[in-house]
Design an enzyme around this catalytic site. Sequence first.
Site, short mmCIF file in Angstrom:
data_model
loop_
_atom_site.label_atom_id
_atom_site.label_comp_id
_atom_site.label_asym_id
_atom_site.label_seq_id
_atom_site.Cartn_x
_atom_site.Cartn_y
_atom_site.Cartn_z
N ASP A 252 1.07 -1.09 0.20
CA ASP A 252 -0.08 0.05 -0.09
C ASP A 252 0.97 1.35 -0.05
O ASP A 252 2.13 1.07 0.36
CB ASP A 252 -0.91 0.09 1.16
CG ASP A 252 -1.91 -1.00 1.29
OD1 ASP A 252 -2.49 -1.47 0.08
OD2 ASP A 252 -2.47 -1.59 2.31
N TYR B 163 5.29 -8.33 8.83
CA TYR B 163 5.18 -6.81 8.90
C TYR B 163 5.13 -6.43 10.66
O TYR B 163 4.95 -7.42 11.59
CB TYR B 163 3.32 -6.81 8.50
CG TYR B 163 3.11 -6.87 7.20
CD1 TYR B 163 3.49 -5.93 6.01
CD2 TYR B 163 2.74 -8.32 6.84
CE1 TYR B 163 3.06 -6.37 4.99
CE2 TYR B 163 2.65 -8.65 5.49
CZ TYR B 163 2.62 -7.43 4.50
OH TYR B 163 2.37 -7.74 3.01
N ASP C 120 -7.07 2.65 6.82
CA ASP C 120 -5.87 3.12 7.40
C ASP C 120 -5.86 4.42 7.39
O ASP C 120 -7.06 5.10 7.22
CB ASP C 120 -4.76 2.62 6.55
CG ASP C 120 -4.86 3.14 5.01
OD1 ASP C 120 -5.73 3.70 4.61
OD2 ASP C 120 -4.10 2.52 4.12
N ARG D 28 -4.46 -4.37 6.56
CA ARG D 28 -5.57 -3.58 6.84
C ARG D 28 -6.68 -3.93 7.21
O ARG D 28 -7.59 -3.87 8.33
CB ARG D 28 -5.92 -2.54 5.73
CG ARG D 28 -4.64 -1.52 5.33
CD ARG D 28 -5.01 -0.66 4.25
NE ARG D 28 -5.13 -1.26 2.89
CZ ARG D 28 -5.79 -0.90 2.25
NH1 ARG D 28 -6.75 -0.20 1.98
NH2 ARG D 28 -5.44 -1.51 0.82
#
Length: 228
Positions: A48, A76, A90, A182
Amino acid sequence: MDFITGEVLAFDKPYRMTSFQLVARVRYELCHRLGLKKLKVGHAGTLDPLATGVEILCTGRATKQIETLQHQEKEYIANLFIGATTPSFDLEHPIDKTFPTTHITLELIKQTLPQFIGEIQQVPPIFSACKIAGDRACDLARKGRQVTLTPKTVHIHQIEILDCQLPHLQLRVTCGKGTYIRSLARDIGIALHSGAHLTALRRIRVGKTRVEDCLTLNNFIEWLNNKV
């Protein structure tokens, strides 16, 4: 190095740059340095725009490895805000709803997270590159069109709490192909009978490639001059 025959490069993608923009920039620099009019360059898994970290790029005939590389495990570091949601899950969009959080404790979070370990069904964000009849969901959503995405099977290997100072929560997540962190943030919020969204996301590993071993756009030209 032979970028036409094919090379696999790892970059630390900058904040607010799309994966496509990173590919375009690297392609331009390679063509300019090598005196080429065109060169095939692709990425092995979208990050993203608001995320940073490991982005694997393939050049030339190495682009045939992209599908294999996409299946590598990813790791992550995710920062969540508990008690509010955004349309994009987000910070791309402002908060649209707030929720109670007085009932949420670290112990409740520890009890909740295991339900997301293993093979799970996950609905991607409407603001994503998922295709609907050939169009990207995010393009349709930005035009105000109704977007409905079906759940996808993804695999999350591990979720570890790194820090919890509510309403802020930091997690380390290892997962397989196609997982949207997300969406995981959104689903954690729902499972806590509240809401949640990402405030930061960094991909620190893809397969055996760690972010500290990656090139940056700032040092790419110097690196390239030493390789060509």
